[in-house]
Design an enzyme around this catalytic site. Sequence first.
Site, short mmCIF file in Angstrom:
data_model
loop_
_atom_site.label_atom_id
_atom_site.label_comp_id
_atom_site.label_asym_id
_atom_site.label_seq_id
_atom_site.Cartn_x
_atom_site.Cartn_y
_atom_site.Cartn_z
N SER A 29 0.80 -0.98 0.13
CA SER A 29 -0.17 -0.07 -0.04
C SER A 29 0.84 1.48 -0.06
CB SER A 29 -0.99 0.06 1.12
OG SER A 29 -0.24 -0.04 2.60
N ASN A 116 -3.03 -2.16 13.26
CA ASN A 116 -4.26 -1.84 13.08
C ASN A 116 -4.80 -0.66 13.95
OD1 ASN A 116 -3.95 -4.38 12.03
ND2 ASN A 116 -5.28 -5.52 13.75
N THR A 161 -37.49 25.50 -14.52
CA THR A 161 -37.98 24.39 -13.96
C THR A 161 -37.97 23.46 -15.21
OG1 THR A 161 -40.21 24.80 -14.14
CG2 THR A 161 -38.91 25.36 -12.07
N HIS A 162 -37.59 22.27 -15.11
CA HIS A 162 -37.43 21.27 -16.32
C HIS A 162 -36.62 21.88 -17.37
CE1 HIS A 162 -40.40 18.90 -14.27
NE2 HIS A 162 -41.04 19.95 -13.91
N SER A 283 -9.96 24.11 -29.32
CA SER A 283 -10.28 22.75 -30.24
C SER A 283 -9.04 22.59 -30.99
CB SER A 283 -11.29 22.92 -31.15
OG SER A 283 -11.54 21.82 -32.00
N LYS A 289 -13.69 27.66 -31.59
CA LYS A 289 -14.26 27.06 -30.48
C LYS A 289 -13.51 27.43 -29.07
CE LYS A 289 -16.61 24.03 -29.97
NZ LYS A 289 -16.54 22.70 -29.83
N ASN A 291 -14.13 26.11 -25.34
CA ASN A 291 -14.83 25.03 -24.48
C ASN A 291 -14.53 25.12 -23.08
OD1 ASN A 291 -15.13 23.82 -27.03
ND2 ASN A 291 -13.19 22.76 -27.14
N GLU A 296 -17.28 21.00 -17.56
CA GLU A 296 -17.56 19.74 -18.28
C GLU A 296 -16.95 18.68 -17.02
OE1 GLU A 296 -18.14 20.66 -22.77
OE2 GLU A 296 -16.25 19.93 -22.15
N TYR A 323 -10.32 -5.87 12.61
CA TYR A 323 -9.27 -5.44 11.50
C TYR A 323 -9.40 -6.52 10.45
CZ TYR A 323 -6.30 -3.54 8.15
OH TYR A 323 -5.57 -3.18 6.95
N GLN A 328 -7.66 -2.08 3.94
CA GLN A 328 -6.80 -1.15 3.04
C GLN A 328 -7.41 -0.16 1.91
OE1 GLN A 328 -2.80 -3.02 1.96
NE2 GLN A 328 -3.44 -2.90 -0.06
#
Length: 469
Positions: A29, A116, A161-162, A283, A289, A291, A296, A323, A328
């Site tokens: 780890s 532990n 709304t919507h 782009s 473009k 962006n 995003e 444990y 882990q």
Amino acid sequence: MNEQETGSTLWHGRFEGGPAEALMAYTVSLPFDRQMWSDDIAGSRAHVRGLARTSLLSDAERDEILSALDRVAEEMESGAFVFVESDEDIHTAVERRVTEIAGPAGGKLHTARSRNDQVATDLRLWCKRQLPQVAAALIGLQEVLLDRAVAAGDAYLPGYTHLQRAQPVLLAHHLLAHGWAIARDVDRLADTLRRLDVSPLGAGALAGSSLPIDPEGTAADLGFAGVFDNSLDAVSDRDFVAEAVFDLALIGIHLSRIGEEWVVWTSGEFGFAQLDDAYATGSSMLPQKKNPDIAELARGKSGRLIGNLTGLLATLKGLPIAYNRDLQEDKEPLFDSVSQVLLAVSALTGMIATATFDTEAMQAAADEETTAATDLAEFLVRAGVPFREAHAIVGAHVRSTLAGDGTLRDLVAADARLGPDAAALVAPGAGVRQRTSRGGAGPVALPGQLDRYRAMLVRERDAFDAADR
């Protein structure tokens, strides 16, 4: 020979041979838990001082080990620390190096301690360091939203709304809506920090120790508000990780909602805002473009944060108490979620702070006649007409307008039940001024909201400043 030369592990005494390469490759780890090095050293310092208080270490041994821990910290900080193949995790690495420096005294570092309770302590200390940083970043975003709200003045746009135009709202009101959602995120982080502020050090592998240890003293030394009451629970509890990862996932959802909005707002179809060049991309093929990649990615990475949460919960749901090595798997989702949220908040904060609003485009969209429909219905309600009847009357006029029978304003003015006074509600800018109730979207209600928002920011800052102290 030292461990580096023999390649031995912390648990080699029980086994005849060394671990298989495949086992080490699968169980190691260190690549991700090494970021807890400062927490591991802090926990080890407190543990050593606790051992000395109960005479399990002499003062000389204590000082020798503490000096070695200081040297390890310097090596970690400078990048001079050399990891070796037998370092399974950050705990092994630190103890190995301390033993190399301090000799036989270093071999006593792990007295009355298991990995532990050690890792549980380290992870709580890590959360106590990192979650306030997330909160501070969120407060910074809230402050930018406040600054932009104040600067927006009386500018307004359609509320949706919507994703259909509904009623006009002040731009300031809209921006603050995100600030209030983030305030709940900050509050959740504070609550999570309160619950995780318990030291598990002294729980051992699962059952405590027969040696005269001082869990209360080490907890106080490390700045924990409390100490565990049940050793089994102390080493197995990862509720605090699940809570933190949930908090971060919900933050990600709130950031995703902001991102979605800015993707829409900066599109040519809406044209409500323009990003600063420093916070947009171009782009590789389309020269025209600009962006909204930050927005995003804030939207896209929310799925990653949700995945971290669901993966962690799936790991935890079937474990017997105490444990298990499955635990882990608690660190990577937590570390990743903290890292991704910090990156997202920083980028979105800069994007929003530097963007330009096209308030004329916003207001032109908000002044579409049908956005006054609810105000017209409420005009009739004030005259004693039941709301459902008022709704039907106005709805019929909207239908006629859409069918090309005239403008809504003319149809309303010609209706004896409504008339010129009601028709005035269809005028540009009239609708947003009707929102007068507490927390409403109009200029009458805004000053009170701004006062409450500023007071909330003060409470947030004070709460986390106090936690730092």
